[in-house]
Design an enzyme around this catalytic site. Structure first.
Site, PDB file in Angstrom:
ATOM      1  N   CYS A 167     -12.716  10.659  -4.524  1.00 38.86           N
ATOM      2  CA  CYS A 167     -12.541  10.287  -3.117  1.00 38.86           C
ATOM      3  C   CYS A 167     -12.977  11.421  -2.203  1.00 38.86           C
ATOM      4  CB  CYS A 167     -11.069   9.949  -2.857  1.00 38.86           C
ATOM      5  SG  CYS A 167     -10.754   9.358  -1.173  1.00 38.86           S
ATOM      6  N   CYS A 189      -3.462   1.898  -0.486  1.00 39.97           N
ATOM      7  CA  CYS A 189      -4.651   2.632  -0.059  1.00 39.97           C
ATOM      8  C   CYS A 189      -4.232   3.583   1.061  1.00 39.97           C
ATOM      9  CB  CYS A 189      -5.724   1.652   0.421  1.00 39.97           C
ATOM     10  SG  CYS A 189      -7.309   2.432   0.798  1.00 39.97           S
TER      11      CYS A 189
END
Length: 423
Positions: free
Chosen positions: A353, A159
């Site tokens: 995102c 991440c």
């Protein structure tokens, strides 16, 4: 009448509970079990770590909101999952039986894989609200006595977005305080190149993010394997593209935030045949365990193979849109199973995102997440920062009100100017 237990009350578990309650007959019991009694909106933790948000703005007590929707809640860590007998043992000694188990625990933060890493060592984290608050306390000391800053991601991290975000957020905050000139900054990452993000890059992410780092005087080291951390010093082995040692670094720092590798949480990882070697739940296309047909899973805790082999191991991220579609799929598949129908719903492997960069931001869409893609879209602008603030408010509203509408389909896609996604 079935009893459905949901382990975890984060960005996967809370929506799963609400969607199940809205879809299923009220004769079915839904119980959410979470280690703590509050919800936390993790994407806002980078702001907490520089004092742009306070805990109260991104957390709330879980029980009253779930109980309003006739969902039971237990605030206890899980000690053991007894998959063969369909029960869970809680830390307080209780044993609770289920007909279906939904695992949305999120990850275990594997700080122990790098000696000296983590809040109990010499680096900070923004992976939880508690960690972010601790990071802010240390950040205040940096403001009083400026010095070098290292931000980035450890080997096996999956991440990378929050590391980029935090680098630019810290950069912006220090500029506003007019002390940025006293703080050399370095971005250290296991990615093979800037903008890889565990996705093999998205659109022009490499050149765009490299340009942002250069324009903001942030140096970087890629293919970086952090081997250990000592007080005020980080040891990094930089590899070349073939995996050979290129250079050894001993980097001084006054303050560091390094995202750790993720693993599966211990009670989940301990279940025989449920997980891969790193403890992530192995699921089929319907989000169902391949061994235990009454166990489903979604979110960061499921097993997804890396996009590609990299010199320093990197994992594939599970973004918000992916988690949302996984949750919706498993909810409909449980409903189908209860009716005796074949479960056919599938989650998406599309990635969306929004990343805040302090006073600007970047947004990307990768359809599908694994190249080659039908859509490879990456944009930058001040509007992304505004959009992420609005998204935070909307998500918190949704979690308090128990609505089950898909956020990304109805909000983010419209905001990005995309009508819909073909799953």
């Amino acid at each position: 009448m079935a009893h459905i237990i949901i382990l975890g009350a984060g960005t996967g578990g809370m929506p799963a509970a609400y969607e199940l309650r809205n879809l299923l007959d009220k004769s079915h019991t839904i119980t959410v079990i979470n280690a703590v009694d509050y919800f936390q909106f993790v994407p806002s933790n980078p702001w907490v770590a520089v004092g742009w948000r306070e805990r109260e703005a991104i957390t709330f007590p879980i029980r009253p909101y779930l109980e309003k929707k006739n969902i039971d809640f237990i605030a206890q860590p899980v000690a053991r999952i007894n998959a063969e007998q369909s029960s869970v043992d809680l830390a307080d000694g209780r044993q609770i039986f289920y007909d279906y188990l939904v695992i949305t625990t999120g990850p275990k933060l594997a700080f122990d894989e790098v000696p000296g890493a983590g809040p109990s060592g010499f680096t900070h984290s923004i992976c939880s609200i508690d960690h972010a608050e601790t990071a802010y306390t240390a950040y205040q000391e940096l403001i009083k006595d400026p010095g070098p800053v290292i931000i980035g991601a450890m080997p096996f991290a999956s991440c990378f977005g929050p590391a980029y975000e935090f680098s630019f957020i810290v950069n912006t905050d220090l500029r506003r305080r007019k002390i940025r000139n006293k703080v050399p900054m370095t971005y250290i990452t296991s990615e093979p190149y800037i903008g890889h993000m565990g996705l093999g890059g998205v659109g022009d992410s490499r050149s765009m993010l490299e340009s942002e780092l250069r324009n903001n005087d942030i140096k970087w080291i890629t293919n970086a394997k952090v081997t250990r951390v000592e007080k005020d010093k980080m040891f990094v082995t930089e590899l070349d593209d073939n995996g050979n040692v290129k250079k050894e670094h001993e980097l001084p720092f006054k303050y560091s935030m390094m995202l750790p590798a993720f693993k599966g949480v211990d009670p989940v990882a301990a279940v025989d045949g449920l997980c891969n070697p790193r403890g992530f739940v192995i699921v089929d296309d319907q989000q169902r365990s391949k061994k235990y047909k009454n166990i489903y899973s979604a979110g960061v805790c499921i097993a997804i193979p890396p996009i590609e082999v990299t010199p320093v191991p990197t994992g594939a991220p599970k973004t918000g849109y992916m988690i949302e579609t996984m949750v919706t799929a498993l909810v409909h598949n449980i409903a189908s199973d209860l009716k005796g129908e074949v479960a056919t719903a599938k989650g998406s492997w599309n990635a969306i995102c929004l990343a805040d960069l302090g006073d600007t931001g970047v947004a990307f869409v990768a359809l599908p997440q694994i190249p080659p893609r039908n859509v490879n879209w990456f944009k930058k602008g001040k509007w992304v920062h505004t959009a992420k603030v609005a998204f935070e408010k909307y998500f918190m509203y949704k979690m308090k009100n128990g609505t089950s509408e898909p956020i990304y389909e109805k909000y983010v896609l419209k905001m990005l100017g995309i009508e819909r996604l073909d799953r």
